[in-house]
Design an enzyme around this catalytic site. Structure first.
Site, PDB file in Angstrom:
ATOM      1  N   ASP A   1      56.230  -6.856 -14.637  1.00 34.66           N
ATOM      2  CA  ASP A   1      55.522  -7.054 -13.366  1.00 34.66           C
ATOM      3  C   ASP A   1      54.359  -8.027 -13.543  1.00 34.66           C
ATOM      4  OD1 ASP A   1      57.225  -5.162 -12.285  1.00 34.66           O
ATOM      5  OD2 ASP A   1      55.871  -3.520 -12.785  1.00 34.66           O
TER       6      ASP A   1
ATOM      7  N   GLY B   1      55.713  -3.308  -7.044  1.00 39.30           N
ATOM      8  CA  GLY B   1      55.043  -4.163  -6.057  1.00 39.30           C
ATOM      9  C   GLY B   1      53.549  -4.215  -6.293  1.00 39.30           C
TER      10      GLY B   1
ATOM     11  N   ASN C   1      65.257  -8.842 -16.340  1.00 40.36           N
ATOM     12  CA  ASN C   1      65.355  -8.647 -17.783  1.00 40.36           C
ATOM     13  C   ASN C   1      66.826  -8.578 -18.194  1.00 40.36           C
ATOM     14  OD1 ASN C   1      66.260  -6.022 -17.335  1.00 40.36           O
ATOM     15  ND2 ASN C   1      64.276  -5.088 -17.717  1.00 40.36           N
TER      16      ASN C   1
ATOM     17  N   SER D   1      46.402  -2.581 -16.619  1.00 41.38           N
ATOM     18  CA  SER D   1      46.428  -3.431 -17.824  1.00 41.38           C
ATOM     19  C   SER D   1      46.644  -4.915 -17.507  1.00 41.38           C
ATOM     20  CB  SER D   1      47.476  -2.924 -18.810  1.00 41.38           C
ATOM     21  OG  SER D   1      48.734  -2.957 -18.224  1.00 41.38           O
TER      22      SER D   1
ATOM     23  N   ASN E   1      53.173   3.100  -6.580  1.00 39.19           N
ATOM     24  CA  ASN E   1      53.443   4.414  -7.174  1.00 39.19           C
ATOM     25  C   ASN E   1      52.235   4.950  -7.926  1.00 39.19           C
ATOM     26  OD1 ASN E   1      56.075   3.753  -6.495  1.00 39.19           O
ATOM     27  ND2 ASN E   1      56.720   3.300  -8.588  1.00 39.19           N
TER      28      ASN E   1
ATOM     29  N   GLY F   1      53.849   1.082  -9.864  1.00 40.82           N
ATOM     30  CA  GLY F   1      54.802   0.625  -8.850  1.00 40.82           C
ATOM     31  C   GLY F   1      54.951  -0.870  -9.018  1.00 40.82           C
TER      32      GLY F   1
HETATM   33  O1  RIB Z   1      57.636  -1.796 -13.838  1.00 46.96           O
HETATM   34  C1  RIB Z   1      56.831  -0.699 -14.150  1.00 46.96           C
HETATM   35  C2  RIB Z   1      56.732   0.215 -12.973  1.00 46.96           C
HETATM   36  O2  RIB Z   1      58.006   0.747 -12.709  1.00 46.96           O
HETATM   37  C3  RIB Z   1      55.846   1.403 -13.182  1.00 46.96           C
HETATM   38  O3  RIB Z   1      54.502   1.170 -12.836  1.00 46.96           O
HETATM   39  C4  RIB Z   1      56.513   2.494 -12.358  1.00 46.96           C
HETATM   40  O4  RIB Z   1      55.767   2.861 -11.237  1.00 46.96           O
HETATM   41  C5  RIB Z   1      57.865   1.915 -11.949  1.00 46.96           C
HETATM   42  O5  RIB Z   1      57.888   1.509 -10.651  1.00 46.96           O
END
Ligand code: RIB
EC number: 2.7.1.15
Length: 311
Positions: free
Chosen positions: A250, A41, A181, A289, A11, A39
């Protein structure tokens, strides 16, 4: 040494910062509009690649300006993009994020992510020892096809069921490690969980999902609770000043996958992923980050007594 394969979303995050979040029906004045690659992934793939592990992303971009920008960024982070397709007639997925006091709200408009299918995940060749990772921002049949292929060769499967949605048992049966979570755990188990609930309450809820698999519940600043063979393992959080928690979950998933791919025991991999996420929250943006291995090692060298052991 195994590799990490991530089938998932890519994304462009469009972030509006403000002093506080608006209530429903309210308008508040913002401070800035920022664009970050994101995003779930892509974030997880970047986290793993930046830690030095061979990482392949499988997904789709739109044939548009965001798509080009995202591809350039991801290639620069060392992610293998052989299986990321540009899709005519679809826009690159966009996440609209409001950020206030380090916390966010997110609306994702799927675009090309919504077109990822079983053919996309059929091309990469996985092997025993690899780790296959996915999340719920691409269609569930594609995830099931990906995990079936991974399972067939003896790769480990990790599912991050975010954003939460109902999944059938057949998909969950393909999962070795579930990382979620409190909100996602509450949703999938039909239990009303709150941030302030005790670790025992989370363990109890996680047991419902734990048959035959490891369940890791990320608890934000409180750390992570893993249920292994129904036994709880608590890795406490680290005291840091968060500026943006977007992508921290992520970061945790990608770092965990990277450590399991190089054969680290689960307790060590969890402590490593926890340390990586504590760095991520101190920076703005999601994918940009993610920390390097040197940065995580520096944090781990200040490890507190008891981390990674039974509570
Ligand atoms: O987990 C964070 C992500 O969730 C963001 O980067 C956003 O794109 C959504 O997919």
């Amino acid at each position: 040494m195994g590799r990490v394969f991530v089938a998932g979303s890519i994304n462009m995050d469009v972030v509006a910062t403000a002093e506080r979040h608006p209530r429903i029906g309210e308008t508040v004045a913002g401070e800035a509009v920022l664009y970050f690659p994101g995003g779930k992934g892509a974030n997880q793939a970047v986290a793993s690649a930046k830690l030095g592990i061979a990482t392949t992303l499988i997904g789709r971009l739109g044939a548009d300006a965001f798509g080009k920008e995202l591809r350039t960024f991801l290639a620069g982070q060392g992610v293998d993009l052989t299986f990321v397709r540009d899709t005519d007639g679809a826009h690159s997925s966009t996440a609209i994020i409001t950020l206030a006091n380090a916390d966010n709200t997110i609306v994702v408009v799927p675009g090309a992510n919504g077109l990822v299918d079983a053919d996309d995940v059929a091309a990469p060749v996985l092997a025993r020892g690899d780790v296959a990772v996915s999340q719920f921002e691409i269609p569930l049949p594609a995830i099931a096809a990906f995990f079936r292929r991974a399972r067939a060769v003896g790769a480990t499967t990790i599912l991050n069921p975010a954003p939460a949605k109902q999944a059938d048992k057949a998909l969950l049966d393909l999962v070795d490690i579930l990382v979620l979570n409190e909100t996602e755990l509450g949703y999938l188990t039909g239990t009303g969980l709150r941030d302030s609930d005790t670790p025992e309450r989370f363990s109890e809820a996680a047991r419902a999902l734990g048959q035959g698999r490891i369940v890791c519940v990320t608890l934000g600043k409180r750390g992570v609770l893993a249920l292994v063979d129904n036994q709880p393992l608590l890795v406490p959080g680290r005291e840091v000043k968060a500026v943006d928690t977007t992508g921290a979950g992520d970061c945790f998933v990608g770092a965990l996958a990277s450590q399991l791919a190089i054969g680290k025991p689960l307790g060590d991999a969890l402590a490593y992923a926890n340390a990586a996420a504590s760095i991520c929250v101190q920076r703005m943006g999601a994918a940009p980050s993610m920390p390097t291995a040197d940065e995580v090692s520096a944090v781990l060298s200040t490890r507190r007594p008891g981390e990674g052991r039974d509570p």
